[in-house]
Design an enzyme around this catalytic site. Sequence first.
Site, short mmCIF file in Angstrom:
data_model
loop_
_atom_site.label_atom_id
_atom_site.label_comp_id
_atom_site.label_asym_id
_atom_site.label_seq_id
_atom_site.Cartn_x
_atom_site.Cartn_y
_atom_site.Cartn_z
N ARG A 45 0.85 -1.20 0.00
CA ARG A 45 0.00 0.00 0.00
C ARG A 45 0.88 1.24 0.00
NH1 ARG A 45 -4.62 -1.81 3.86
NH2 ARG A 45 -6.14 -2.48 2.31
N GLU A 129 2.64 -22.95 7.09
CA GLU A 129 3.31 -23.18 8.38
C GLU A 129 3.25 -21.96 9.28
OE1 GLU A 129 4.31 -24.72 11.22
OE2 GLU A 129 5.05 -26.23 9.84
N VAL A 132 0.12 -21.03 11.94
CA VAL A 132 -0.13 -21.58 13.28
C VAL A 132 1.16 -21.56 14.08
CG1 VAL A 132 -0.97 -23.55 14.62
CG2 VAL A 132 -1.95 -23.08 12.36
N ILE A 136 7.21 -21.92 15.04
CA ILE A 136 7.26 -23.34 15.46
C ILE A 136 6.78 -24.23 14.32
CG2 ILE A 136 6.42 -25.05 17.12
CD1 ILE A 136 5.73 -22.77 19.02
N ASP A 201 -8.11 -15.20 17.12
CA ASP A 201 -6.88 -15.64 16.44
C ASP A 201 -6.49 -17.06 16.90
OD1 ASP A 201 -4.30 -15.03 14.91
OD2 ASP A 201 -3.55 -15.52 16.91
N LYS A 205 -6.33 -20.69 14.70
CA LYS A 205 -5.21 -21.64 14.68
C LYS A 205 -5.66 -23.02 15.18
CE LYS A 205 -1.97 -17.84 15.48
NZ LYS A 205 -1.45 -16.97 16.54
#
Length: 440
Positions: A45, A129, A132, A136, A201, A205
């Site tokens: 943007r 990946e 989540v 990790i 959120d 996940k």
Amino acid sequence: MKSIKVGLLGVGNVGSGTFNVLQRNQEEIRRRAGRGIEVVAVSARNLERAKERTGGKVKVVADPFDIVNDPEIDIVVELIGGYDQAKALVLQAIANGKHVVTANKALLAVYGNEIFAAAQAKGVMVAFEAAVAGGIPIIKALREGLTANRIEWLAGIINGTTNFILSEMRDKGLDFATVLKQAQELGYAEADPTFDIEGVDAAHKATIMSAIAFGIPVQFDKAYVEGISKLNAIDIRYAEQLGYRIKLLGIAKRAKVNGVEGVELRVHPTLIPAKRLIANVEGAMNAVLVQGDAVGATLYYGKGAGSEPTASAVIADLVDITRLATADAEHRVPHLAFQPNELTNIEILPMAEITTSYYLRMNVSDQPGVLADLTRILADATISIDAMMQKEPADGETRTDIIFLTHQTQEKNVLAAIAKIEGLATVCGSVTKIRLENLA
Ligand SMILES: NC(=O)C1=CN([C@@H]2O[C@H](COP(=O)(O)OP(=O)(O)OC[C@H]3O[C@@H](n4cnc5c(N)ncnc54)[C@H](O)[C@@H]3O)[C@@H](O)[C@H]2O)C=CC1
Ligand SMILES: N[C@@H](CC=O)C(=O)O
Ligand code: NA
């Protein structure tokens, strides 16, 4: 060999981290991937800021569709977040035969079934990946490392912002608003931080992990979502006195109700015994505990948010795709771990049907018979008490707090008991209920 050409949508926290790590480690990454991975264009943007962040080394465009429609680009990396535009861009990239990497858990938890089906039909990969637990490699672990197992349950601290808030409030006595501002400055929070605070959120996940763990479609609309905004400091203190920590947990668990298999999918503040490793995960760190029937419990710990930790996962996906791009589509790891025609529709259980333990706090008149009334109500609802704590009334006070920890019971029993307890003349206000997991 010709390098893989990447187009980056969004050069914010994760986008700039991805660009920087790819630049810094390009030689190492090339040796691992077998060929170079090169960002050739970014869309942003704020064009000036994007040029600054990419050091004038790549094409910067305003319209993200210029990237998804660019025939030179092999992989589109979606790091703008949000639903509608991200969905349109990802589907267009897939339609154009491009592989996609995204960190957008909101998008996948809500539209994942449609997106994965489109990718499958087109023979391209959608890798996620970073969506989540940030850096990790939990998707890799669930989808590949644990593939021999029947996963029984998983439970995780999967939102860095709320864990950071809970840790800082407890350790430094800081207030909620101050710590949230810090989390935003550190790049942990979502564009709309209510997604973090209200548990949305984490539920995105948990939804994605539930699909991969149990071979079911993503069903965010059936997840139970409760955040930390209504959590009281007093309960954090009482929990400590009882030997527990309160964490916002995302839980996905197989369960049987009346002999029928179901899945519990829930996010809520949870008491965890302080002696458990996961209870001691602090700050923006994440941890996911997975129970498999063969391997037993495994724990995955690391940075769940932030620019470069998340970039680490984005780039791992870029390398995976680079290695697998020439493989036959049927021989790749399925998006949701199970072959698409092998997904089952095990029901996500309504909250009334879940089984767990509870922390119940009530404010009562300090007079004879109160405790007897409370324990009778709990017994009538078939709720067995595991521990009890009664505080001495403060000087001059006639009221006090009583806390019960229960053994495992169904949520509907607890709701029925609470309704009766709140009807007692000796009980003031509402009963505080926090779920408790032993995670053993
Ligand atoms: N920040 C973190 O620690 C983590 C973030 N994520 C996910 O990664 C994604 C990106 O997050 P952040 O980098 O933190 O967000 P951010 O807000 O820092 O970056 C997003 C960038 O995309 C740009 N953007 C928005 N719409 C655009 C459009 N139509 N075209 C081009 N650029 C556009 C924005 O201007 C902004 O610079 C989100 O889906 C988020 O949920 C995932 C894991 C961790
Ligand atoms: N806002 C998220 C970012 C990573 O997914 C969090 O705080 O964990
Ligand atoms: Na991850």
